[in-house]
Write an enzyme that holds these catalytic residues in place. Sequence first.
Site, PDB file in Angstrom:
ATOM      1  N   ASP A  43     -20.427  40.830   9.571  1.00  0.00           N
ATOM      2  CA  ASP A  43     -19.461  41.651  10.310  1.00  0.00           C
ATOM      3  C   ASP A  43     -19.441  43.090   9.812  1.00  0.00           C
ATOM      4  O   ASP A  43     -19.591  44.031  10.593  1.00  0.00           O
ATOM      5  CB  ASP A  43     -18.040  41.083  10.184  1.00  0.00           C
ATOM      6  CG  ASP A  43     -17.918  39.678  10.737  1.00  0.00           C
ATOM      7  OD1 ASP A  43     -18.896  38.914  10.668  1.00  0.00           O
ATOM      8  OD2 ASP A  43     -16.835  39.344  11.238  1.00  0.00           O
TER       9      ASP A  43
ATOM     10  N   ASP B  39      -5.181  38.907   8.617  1.00  0.00           N
ATOM     11  CA  ASP B  39      -5.663  39.936   7.697  1.00  0.00           C
ATOM     12  C   ASP B  39      -5.636  41.329   8.287  1.00  0.00           C
ATOM     13  O   ASP B  39      -5.393  42.306   7.591  1.00  0.00           O
ATOM     14  CB  ASP B  39      -7.062  39.571   7.198  1.00  0.00           C
ATOM     15  CG  ASP B  39      -7.001  38.416   6.223  1.00  0.00           C
ATOM     16  OD1 ASP B  39      -5.961  38.270   5.556  1.00  0.00           O
ATOM     17  OD2 ASP B  39      -7.970  37.654   6.130  1.00  0.00           O
TER      18      ASP B  39
END
Lengths: 401, 401, 401, 401
Positions: free
Chosen positions: A17, A127
């Site tokens: 990512d 998150d």
Amino acid sequence: MILSKKIVVLAYSGGLDTSAIIPWIKENYDLNVFALVVDIGQSFEDLQDIEKKAISSGAIGCQIIDLKEKFVNDYVYPLLKIGALYEGSYLLGTAIARPIIAKAQIDFAKKIGAVALAHGATGKGNDQVRFEMVYASLDSKLKIISPWREWDFKSREDLLKYLKEKNIPTNATKKKIYSRDENIFHISTEGGVLEDLWNKASKDCWVWTQDVENAPNDPEYVVLGIQNGYVNSINNVKKSPYQCLKQLNKIGSIHGIGRIDIVENRLVGLKSRGCYETPGGTIIYQAIRAIEQLVFDKDSMKWKENLALEMSHLIYDGKWFSPIRESIQSASNVLSEVVTGTVVLKLYKGSVYAVQKKSVNSLYLRSYSTFSEDNVYKQSDASGFINLYSLSTRIRSIQKK
Amino acid sequence: MILSKKIVVLAYSGGLDTSAIIPWIKENYDLNVFALVVDIGQSFEDLQDIEKKAISSGAIGCQIIDLKEKFVNDYVYPLLKIGALYEGSYLLGTAIARPIIAKAQIDFAKKIGAVALAHGATGKGNDQVRFEMVYASLDSKLKIISPWREWDFKSREDLLKYLKEKNIPTNATKKKIYSRDENIFHISTEGGVLEDLWNKASKDCWVWTQDVENAPNDPEYVVLGIQNGYVNSINNVKKSPYQCLKQLNKIGSIHGIGRIDIVENRLVGLKSRGCYETPGGTIIYQAIRAIEQLVFDKDSMKWKENLALEMSHLIYDGKWFSPIRESIQSASNVLSEVVTGTVVLKLYKGSVYAVQKKSVNSLYLRSYSTFSEDNVYKQSDASGFINLYSLSTRIRSIQKK
Amino acid sequence: MILSKKIVVLAYSGGLDTSAIIPWIKENYDLNVFALVVDIGQSFEDLQDIEKKAISSGAIGCQIIDLKEKFVNDYVYPLLKIGALYEGSYLLGTAIARPIIAKAQIDFAKKIGAVALAHGATGKGNDQVRFEMVYASLDSKLKIISPWREWDFKSREDLLKYLKEKNIPTNATKKKIYSRDENIFHISTEGGVLEDLWNKASKDCWVWTQDVENAPNDPEYVVLGIQNGYVNSINNVKKSPYQCLKQLNKIGSIHGIGRIDIVENRLVGLKSRGCYETPGGTIIYQAIRAIEQLVFDKDSMKWKENLALEMSHLIYDGKWFSPIRESIQSASNVLSEVVTGTVVLKLYKGSVYAVQKKSVNSLYLRSYSTFSEDNVYKQSDASGFINLYSLSTRIRSIQKK
Amino acid sequence: MILSKKIVVLAYSGGLDTSAIIPWIKENYDLNVFALVVDIGQSFEDLQDIEKKAISSGAIGCQIIDLKEKFVNDYVYPLLKIGALYEGSYLLGTAIARPIIAKAQIDFAKKIGAVALAHGATGKGNDQVRFEMVYASLDSKLKIISPWREWDFKSREDLLKYLKEKNIPTNATKKKIYSRDENIFHISTEGGVLEDLWNKASKDCWVWTQDVENAPNDPEYVVLGIQNGYVNSINNVKKSPYQCLKQLNKIGSIHGIGRIDIVENRLVGLKSRGCYETPGGTIIYQAIRAIEQLVFDKDSMKWKENLALEMSHLIYDGKWFSPIRESIQSASNVLSEVVTGTVVLKLYKGSVYAVQKKSVNSLYLRSYSTFSEDNVYKQSDASGFINLYSLSTRIRSIQKK
């Protein structure tokens, strides 16, 4: 270094990512990307490799900051000392990692004069909120880039295809079953078979810890020294809190300690299932509780549980940098001043048992609670005590008639 | 039956203490003693024997009342449903037995027109308070006799000597190391080696449960059906809550489940150490928590923990018959309405793991928490959410400058 | 009636905003608008007028539903009984109105087969959240239209111009200084001079209540009868809770009672200032507290404050239709069972004083608390009580040395 | 000074009770009595007189210790800062005086080598517990003499007769209707007509404050400066917290501020009625709350109320010197760091209104909460916020079908 463009500081992990985020930001924003790696004990490849990787993805620089000791002392221990368990069982291993990473980003951004911050958290999770709550707390001027909420990529395949188009090398594979997060305190596993709650967690859902069936058939006894709420020695060898946690992770993993497989309420309103492994943290948690039993009076015990409950939600909800967290931590620290002592723990097949315990601040004295006469407790006092203790109850009973 | 003297109803166990209380009351009060045995699942000798024993000790009568089902349904389950754990670990197995026994005494006393109540609880413990709090709640007119706070006997030897003087037969021995309390929910052990906290609990501190080292090397899987917070089937066989608890005690004991060895704060200000075994209760506790994970939202989970904390202290402190207990139980019952489902538990070497779970009221839906698009959760919403969620934090940050 | 288009049910007030919403929805959605007026005691123009107005704005129909009694019984009283005050002073008069209006919308929408719901709450306030939380709770299938978050209008001028363009008559004026919300329980005033916290609230910030300086120079005494937490008589005349509240609003307003001028934390993260008038509610609040003093024991008093604090945030935060609200209300109802009695209140210059009080459930008995000897309280018991009450404290002190 | 007997330090007030205690102790214990007067702002006769009086009653010495500033700073303010109100209204004026007096006794006893402590609190009240809890906390070795629980006197008449027998002069009269306690923070009145709850408090139940009917017909405006939770200026004149409290007592009394007439739950299980006057404290309490409204976020506001509730019971219950009080005070202090600002209060006919307020730490900014566009709050964010905020609610609604 004179740069033609301004800089964004990316919380970089070296994974797929954040590797894709580097070229994507460059393409979509007029910014250079600086990759910041905050070392809080996650196992990553050789450090040189991660720097190389960041650069080969297009970052103008990569910095690794070692915050392992600070993480354990200043972030993990405030939770362990008060005994914060989110929804009754989760030791908050991922939640507590976010504030230290995000703060490091901001500190670094200020140092190098960066104008933006970026993170790789997804758009359905906790998150993203935790990262951005810290950004909001500490510097609301820096621009926030949250690629997972901005780009059109939907899957690993999309990211791999994108990296290929950009000629950026990656060793990531199409098939990554689980989503994981790791630091010295814990490792989490989500996704894959876990998405069906009627599936048992499979063997590969667990990374650090031994299956209990394969754990040693003999218990292991470990002696922990505790000072003001911090474990600072193992088997009478003094070590830093970080070193203790690291060693207890090893010992605990062997005995299959610290696994939970839960469904939790995310901050964003969804439920999700996670398998969390916190071997050393679980041992330390139990050791602190054992000393508390000796040194806390009844009021303190109950109050502590209130503080722990509040703290667990605050940290889960990304509110580390807030007046209420400081208030609760301050209240907790006062209580922890007396949490000093020695515990012998038996580790066996997934369980931790405090089998021996002592403290210089113990409120237990053998003679007080036995039947023999003593100077401190007179049995005759009990009648007076009960008469007044039950007085309003008796009055209610009398008035009812 | 026309009696020349009035009657005291004694909570009779058949043990040494309550056996000595019968002649002692007769000698010191102008009262007949009626022995009441409340059967809440404690293991006692053949019932006829206990009656004989009471009579031979001088009681004018002995009545055994079977309240096992009621005890589990109306006393134990309110604690299990809300998850009350005193000081973080104690399932309150002794504390919850007192109100049902004391209430039975009062009900019986009213029925037979008795004028007094007596119990055998010692003067340093919690139980004297719990008994007398119930007496105060339900009938403050009856006289209370608490021999341990009144007589001069100090030891088992004293009691044995006294019984001998009175020519009352007993099979009690001089040496009884541990003080124990037992009912269908748990058995407790105090005294002996446990009085030194640096002593490990020895093998004979444990009565019901297998040592974990000797527990089976293969895990056992058990399927529990839960309805509105009550376990009502085991491996798909429907049973009453009491029958379920009984069977789970057996299964749990084999696997060494439900042991704790703690130091607790007594209501009377002392600390004491106890070894408690609650095998079936521990399994049920975990099963209920597993379903809660599926069906409680974030607010309910946190609120439940508050209720459980309050409840644990209330029950420990002898406040069963009080408005606040009824208030909390009522709040708990509302939440438990959705606690319905099925859990598969793995029992192994002292541990209980909820490995599979499902509920018709589940708020978890696989599609919601995965990365793929869905109609319920739009990732773009997260930006707006975070912006407002962090708004006061950002304002604080802005205003600080 | 066969309609070519589907219907949206609008919570209609007859004010400028909801008047503009009718044509705007018709223009921007392929929907007919049905105007629903929920009568919870707000003062509006002649009812026929409001229907005409809705029709002339383009609604296909207008329905007025009288929920005044239900509002007071089922929504307002649960707050008054437990004593919920948001952030220490706000009786939640606007917050509690939203769930009943939104529920009425949904019920009506189901009845007529409507497909959407619309409200006129602005995009910076709490009410949008409260409306939509109810929609989410009760029927998540209906489409939600929130014009203030959708259209480009920014001011009253914009709305007036729009209505003129559409040839819709209105008696609204360009200058409306304050934003107000009204129902039988309270009226709120925001905006205008109040936006600067260093401005005193001006005379025109207050609508219902007399300035205290102009209130009568003689106190008024009023006798309230309370049954299970509900005021059901005034000066010995029985009335419904709604009728009592209405009358107490009148009496209270004369004496300048129930004004607060506060800065509060909105749910969406902003602070805002409001002037709230709740004359009758304030009187009832004080009357209930007065009886509680007589009938609640110490545990119940403290527990009640916990419940009230939780309840205040839940209601403010739009969580009326939630398991936790039901749980807290259930807990509260148990306590309120004994809140029965009579209070004489002195009303004078903005203040409410409970000067006389009595209850059949009173736990106060004159003889108990005086110095003379009695059978219930023996002074000698106090020594025993203090010795055990202070025991853990003494032990700590001893062990420290 | 060489004494043949050991010394007891008596908390001496100069009143009838403690005057009688001096000869009674000498008669019943082999001890000299040292009279300690702790000056915390109570109005007593000329200081020389009180010394003379003690000596003439038979004390070997009398010492007056001025702790007025310390009392306000270190005892009263921790309560005002967190906003502790026992059972919703009592500012704890008597409860908070006990720990400072008892601690002074112990400090003095250590200094002069005394062996015992005595107090004049009665056997039915809270104060005996509060005194002796401090003794237990700080020095459990000193003997405690509590004459009211020991002697046979039952009334003022008994005490007067006893003093006469001993030829000790007194100006006390047989008829003293009320029991009173006074310090700089408050004065309390109990007994007399107040014992019947259906009696209104009569004019002579109030000592410091003007009846509201007689208070000035014009409001008074007062400007208070607040620094970290302490009022440190009045109308822009800087003063110590003690001096501020003293001046505000005067101002407040004129306006009839700070009266309450309540029934409370005593620690010993009885209910009692008291009239309390806390004029300055009430003004300060309101002033601090006004600034909190500007500077506390939603979490802090709620958390503060929790802390205040806990604190109120701790202090009432005599637990000043305890880990939990230190923990809560520490939590409170963290929050109070930002409680700095200026409040204009309107005082009128018994009421305090905060009519203007400002703070350098204010989280309110005019532009945020108005309708006009700004950079901090985007209305479009509200949709995303509501969607996630209501997500679990929507899921519940969906799953139900």
